[in-house]
Motif scaffolding. Structure first.
Motif, PDB file in Angstrom:
ATOM      1  N   SER A  88       0.821  -1.215   0.000  1.00 38.16           N
ATOM      2  CA  SER A  88       0.000   0.000   0.000  1.00 38.16           C
ATOM      3  C   SER A  88       0.858   1.269   0.000  1.00 38.16           C
ATOM      4  O   SER A  88       0.335   2.368   0.172  1.00 38.16           O
ATOM      5  N   GLY A  89       2.174   1.097  -0.158  1.00 37.92           N
ATOM      6  CA  GLY A  89       3.048   2.252  -0.297  1.00 37.92           C
ATOM      7  C   GLY A  89       3.568   2.834   1.007  1.00 37.92           C
ATOM      8  O   GLY A  89       4.210   3.884   1.007  1.00 37.92           O
ATOM      9  N   HIS A  90       3.305   2.160   2.129  1.00 39.00           N
ATOM     10  CA  HIS A  90       3.829   2.642   3.395  1.00 39.00           C
ATOM     11  C   HIS A  90       5.237   2.095   3.651  1.00 39.00           C
ATOM     12  O   HIS A  90       5.627   1.084   3.076  1.00 39.00           O
ATOM     13  N   GLU A  91       5.945   2.755   4.564  1.00 44.94           N
ATOM     14  CA  GLU A  91       7.253   2.252   4.974  1.00 44.94           C
ATOM     15  C   GLU A  91       7.143   1.650   6.356  1.00 44.94           C
ATOM     16  O   GLU A  91       6.429   2.172   7.223  1.00 44.94           O
ATOM     17  N   VAL A  92       7.867   0.547   6.546  1.00 47.28           N
ATOM     18  CA  VAL A  92       7.783  -0.146   7.812  1.00 47.28           C
ATOM     19  C   VAL A  92       9.163  -0.678   8.185  1.00 47.28           C
ATOM     20  O   VAL A  92       9.981  -0.949   7.308  1.00 47.28           O
ATOM     21  N   GLU A  93       9.432  -0.765   9.489  1.00 51.07           N
ATOM     22  CA  GLU A  93      10.764  -1.178   9.930  1.00 51.07           C
ATOM     23  C   GLU A  93      10.738  -2.545  10.621  1.00 51.07           C
ATOM     24  O   GLU A  93       9.780  -2.893  11.304  1.00 51.07           O
ATOM     25  N   THR A  94      11.835  -3.245  10.449  1.00 48.23           N
ATOM     26  CA  THR A  94      12.018  -4.590  10.992  1.00 48.23           C
ATOM     27  C   THR A  94      13.456  -4.666  11.492  1.00 48.23           C
ATOM     28  O   THR A  94      14.337  -4.094  10.862  1.00 48.23           O
ATOM     29  N   VAL A  95      13.696  -5.362  12.604  1.00 48.02           N
ATOM     30  CA  VAL A  95      15.060  -5.412  13.126  1.00 48.02           C
ATOM     31  C   VAL A  95      15.511  -6.862  13.293  1.00 48.02           C
ATOM     32  O   VAL A  95      14.781  -7.691  13.831  1.00 48.02           O
ATOM     33  N   TRP A  96      16.716  -7.138  12.810  1.00 46.80           N
ATOM     34  CA  TRP A  96      17.345  -8.469  12.914  1.00 46.80           C
ATOM     35  C   TRP A  96      18.368  -8.388  14.046  1.00 46.80           C
ATOM     36  O   TRP A  96      19.248  -7.524  14.013  1.00 46.80           O
ATOM     37  N   ILE A  97      18.208  -9.236  15.044  1.00 42.42           N
ATOM     38  CA  ILE A  97      19.052  -9.127  16.231  1.00 42.42           C
ATOM     39  C   ILE A  97      19.754 -10.461  16.514  1.00 42.42           C
ATOM     40  O   ILE A  97      19.163 -11.376  17.089  1.00 42.42           O
ATOM     41  N   PRO A  98      21.032 -10.592  16.093  1.00 45.74           N
ATOM     42  CA  PRO A  98      21.753 -11.824  16.401  1.00 45.74           C
ATOM     43  C   PRO A  98      22.254 -11.789  17.838  1.00 45.74           C
ATOM     44  O   PRO A  98      22.694 -10.743  18.315  1.00 45.74           O
ATOM     45  N   ASP A  99      22.136 -12.922  18.527  1.00 47.05           N
ATOM     46  CA  ASP A  99      22.567 -12.958  19.923  1.00 47.05           C
ATOM     47  C   ASP A  99      22.934 -14.406  20.256  1.00 47.05           C
ATOM     48  O   ASP A  99      22.046 -15.225  20.466  1.00 47.05           O
ATOM     49  N   GLY A 100      24.226 -14.717  20.285  1.00 47.20           N
ATOM     50  CA  GLY A 100      24.648 -16.101  20.485  1.00 47.20           C
ATOM     51  C   GLY A 100      24.091 -16.970  19.371  1.00 47.20           C
ATOM     52  O   GLY A 100      24.242 -16.663  18.193  1.00 47.20           O
ATOM     53  N   HIS A 101      23.385 -18.024  19.763  1.00 48.46           N
ATOM     54  CA  HIS A 101      22.810 -18.913  18.746  1.00 48.46           C
ATOM     55  C   HIS A 101      21.491 -18.392  18.207  1.00 48.46           C
ATOM     56  O   HIS A 101      20.948 -18.932  17.260  1.00 48.46           O
ATOM     57  N   ARG A 102      20.971 -17.354  18.843  1.00 52.01           N
ATOM     58  CA  ARG A 102      19.667 -16.849  18.430  1.00 52.01           C
ATOM     59  C   ARG A 102      19.779 -15.800  17.355  1.00 52.01           C
ATOM     60  O   ARG A 102      20.693 -14.992  17.355  1.00 52.01           O
ATOM     61  N   ARG A 103      18.780 -15.847  16.468  1.00 56.58           N
ATOM     62  CA  ARG A 103      18.637 -14.760  15.512  1.00 56.58           C
ATOM     63  C   ARG A 103      17.178 -14.338  15.580  1.00 56.58           C
ATOM     64  O   ARG A 103      16.289 -15.003  15.045  1.00 56.58           O
ATOM     65  N   THR A 104      16.968 -13.256  16.304  1.00 57.88           N
ATOM     66  CA  THR A 104      15.602 -12.809  16.567  1.00 57.88           C
ATOM     67  C   THR A 104      15.202 -11.741  15.563  1.00 57.88           C
ATOM     68  O   THR A 104      15.982 -10.831  15.274  1.00 57.88           O
ATOM     69  N   VAL A 105      13.987 -11.849  15.045  1.00 56.66           N
ATOM     70  CA  VAL A 105      13.471 -10.796  14.184  1.00 56.66           C
ATOM     71  C   VAL A 105      12.386 -10.050  14.943  1.00 56.66           C
ATOM     72  O   VAL A 105      11.450 -10.647  15.466  1.00 56.66           O
ATOM     73  N   CYS A 106      12.562  -8.745  15.030  1.00 56.26           N
ATOM     74  CA  CYS A 106      11.565  -7.892  15.682  1.00 56.26           C
ATOM     75  C   CYS A 106      10.696  -7.310  14.575  1.00 56.26           C
ATOM     76  O   CYS A 106      11.181  -6.539  13.740  1.00 56.26           O
ATOM     77  N   VAL A 107       9.431  -7.707  14.540  1.00 56.27           N
ATOM     78  CA  VAL A 107       8.566  -7.295  13.432  1.00 56.27           C
ATOM     79  C   VAL A 107       7.550  -6.233  13.855  1.00 56.27           C
ATOM     80  O   VAL A 107       7.151  -6.148  15.012  1.00 56.27           O
ATOM     81  N   SER A 108       7.138  -5.452  12.886  1.00 58.70           N
ATOM     82  CA  SER A 108       6.105  -4.438  13.105  1.00 58.70           C
ATOM     83  C   SER A 108       4.746  -5.045  12.770  1.00 58.70           C
ATOM     84  O   SER A 108       4.626  -5.862  11.863  1.00 58.70           O
ATOM     85  N   SER A 109       3.742  -4.623  13.509  1.00 54.16           N
ATOM     86  CA  SER A 109       2.383  -5.107  13.238  1.00 54.16           C
ATOM     87  C   SER A 109       1.514  -4.008  12.625  1.00 54.16           C
ATOM     88  O   SER A 109       0.472  -4.275  12.053  1.00 54.16           O
ATOM     89  N   GLN A 110       1.951  -2.765  12.776  1.00 49.94           N
ATOM     90  CA  GLN A 110       1.229  -1.638  12.198  1.00 49.94           C
ATOM     91  C   GLN A 110       2.248  -0.643  11.637  1.00 49.94           C
ATOM     92  O   GLN A 110       3.421  -0.682  12.015  1.00 49.94           O
ATOM     93  N   VAL A 111       1.784   0.238  10.791  1.00 43.92           N
ATOM     94  CA  VAL A 111       2.624   1.350  10.356  1.00 43.92           C
ATOM     95  C   VAL A 111       2.297   2.504  11.283  1.00 43.92           C
ATOM     96  O   VAL A 111       1.153   2.951  11.347  1.00 43.92           O
ATOM     97  N   GLY A 112       3.310   2.948  12.042  1.00 44.31           N
ATOM     98  CA  GLY A 112       3.034   3.943  13.074  1.00 44.31           C
ATOM     99  C   GLY A 112       2.271   3.294  14.215  1.00 44.31           C
ATOM    100  O   GLY A 112       2.172   2.059  14.289  1.00 44.31           O
ATOM    101  N   CYS A 113       1.729   4.111  15.102  1.00 42.13           N
ATOM    102  CA  CYS A 113       1.015   3.569  16.256  1.00 42.13           C
ATOM    103  C   CYS A 113       0.079   4.632  16.811  1.00 42.13           C
ATOM    104  O   CYS A 113       0.406   5.820  16.831  1.00 42.13           O
ATOM    105  N   ALA A 114      -1.089   4.182  17.247  1.00 36.72           N
ATOM    106  CA  ALA A 114      -2.101   5.117  17.739  1.00 36.72           C
ATOM    107  C   ALA A 114      -1.933   5.439  19.223  1.00 36.72           C
ATOM    108  O   ALA A 114      -2.578   6.362  19.725  1.00 36.72           O
ATOM    109  N   LEU A 115      -1.088   4.701  19.930  1.00 33.97           N
ATOM    110  CA  LEU A 115      -1.134   4.773  21.397  1.00 33.97           C
ATOM    111  C   LEU A 115      -0.439   5.985  22.014  1.00 33.97           C
ATOM    112  O   LEU A 115      -0.738   6.369  23.124  1.00 33.97           O
ATOM    113  N   LYS A 116       0.533   6.524  21.324  1.00 37.93           N
ATOM    114  CA  LYS A 116       1.216   7.736  21.802  1.00 37.93           C
ATOM    115  C   LYS A 116       1.799   7.595  23.198  1.00 37.93           C
ATOM    116  O   LYS A 116       1.652   8.501  24.056  1.00 37.93           O
TER     117      LYS A 116
END
Ligand code: SAH
Length: 349
Positions: A88-116
């Motif tokens: 839909s043309g929005h931009e969204v961020e995702t973070v890849w976090i390696p830590d020892g044997h783990r490779r965690t992906v931090c994902v976004s569920s919304q573009v922006g956030c309403a909670l402030k």
């Protein structure tokens, strides 16, 4: 109109579609595997499907979408922050976090956030859009393809409040968990929320061992309201009851996320309130030092201050207290920093 993007169909929908064409149901499994296990987007290369079937799909306008990678920012500490463009043309961020044997992906569920929430840079963007389930899952796939490594864990801790996009988030977790696809164990998928009682109960009633984290940040109601506007709608006792249903259903501890805001939520009365709350809910506390961002009105604690606070908590809490080392701060990839900012201060918009 019928959905023609095969990526947007979870397995049961693919199965229904495939059998309505008179094809055997296992064709749906083959398609799902190509998309989510192999990351293939070109239907003509789904080589274990009969040629006539592939041609028919393409002729009828079926396709496989993909988030478009705009940029990958590599932190000094190995964390990688991705900026994707959605359909839909929005931009969204995702973070890849390696830590020892783990490779965690931090994902976004919304573009922006309403909670402030006062401490969170995403809140400054405001709410822009909900992500569909497949674009939540695709963040994991695209990050893994880029890194040429499989993800081992997923946390729904990027932009947005996952329980405000619950239908899509639930489908996304189920899709990530499928053996034919990313095959992430339910215990390796964690949803983080400020807490919306009905939805917490809906999460608890899922027949899967997904993990739950509660962004608590203050165990004193008035202080919590100052940090999280939504806390006014759902007071602590009501939330405690909802989180308790999760514990009751799964016998799994909730992780309480506790942002360290020095001088604000680390006083004697805060520790005492947290102690009382933890007695009512089997939970471990994860202390997160506040990560600064332009426009946020708090000061970041020194590591030594946060460690001292952690030690104080450990003395009085019956359960484990952990400390989350900030990752990816130099690329604005740490908790609470996802606001489409680039190092150097320029904004994407
Ligand atoms: N809306 C969900 C998920 C997104 S935030 C939630 O609130 O849980 C993921 C985690 O990062 C939450 O615990 C959130 O409170 C925390 N966080 C937000 N801003 C932060 C900041 N500036 N520094 C450190 N952690 C932050």
């Amino acid at each position: 109109m019928k959905e023609k993007n095969l990526k947007a169909l979870d397995l049961p929908e693919l199965e229904a579609r495939v059998s309505s064409w008179g094809e055997p149901a296992y064709r749906a499994q083959q398609i799902f595997r190509w998309i989510w296990k192999r990351g293939e987007t070109d239907i003509s290369r789904f080589t274990d499907l009969p040629r006539h079937f592939r041609e028919r799909l393409i002729q009828e306008g079926y396709h496989v979408s993909s988030l478009a990678l705009i940029e990958a920012l590599h932190s000094r500490d190995g964390t990688v922050k991705f900026l994707f463009r959605t359909a839909s043309g929005h931009e969204v961020e995702t973070v890849w976090i390696p830590d020892g044997h783990r490779r965690t992906v931090c994902v976004s569920s919304q573009v922006g956030c309403a909670l402030k929430c006062r401490f969170c840079a995403t809140g400054l963007l405001g709410f822009r859009a909900n992500l569909p389930a497949h674009e939540i899952v695709d963040q994991v796939l695209q990050a893994s393809l880029y890194m040429k490594e499989r993800a081992t864990n997923v946390v729904l801790m990027g932009m947005g409040e996952p329980l405000l996009n619950w239908e899509a988030v639930r489908t996304a977790m189920i899709m990530m968990n499928r053996d034919l696809g990313l095959a992430l164990g339910a215990r390796r998928i964690t949803l983080s929320t400020v807490g919306i009682p009905d939805r917490v109960r809906a999460f608890a009633s899922l027949n899967k061992q997904f993990r739950l984290a509660w962004s608590l940040h203050a165990a004193i109601q008035e202080k919590r309201e100052k940090l999280i506007p939504l806390a006014r709608t759902y007071p602590l006792p009501e939330l405690l009851e909802a989180f308790w249903t999760y514990y009751k259903a799964h016998r799994r501890w909730v992780t309480l996320e506790y942002l360290h805001l020095p001088g604000f939520n680390d006083r004697r009365e805060d520790v005492e309130a947290l102690r009382r709350l933890v007695r009512k809910l089997p939970s471990k506390v994860n202390v997160i030092p506040f990560n600064p961002s332009p426009g946020l009105p708090f000061r970041a604690p020194e590591a030594s201050e946060t460690l001292a606070f952690v030690e104080r908590l450990r003395k009085v809490l019956p359960h484990p207290v952990t400390y989350r080392v900030p990752r990816g701060r130099d690329v604005f990839g740490a908790c609470g920093q996802l606001a489409l900012q680039r190092p150097g201060g320029s904004d994407a918009h």
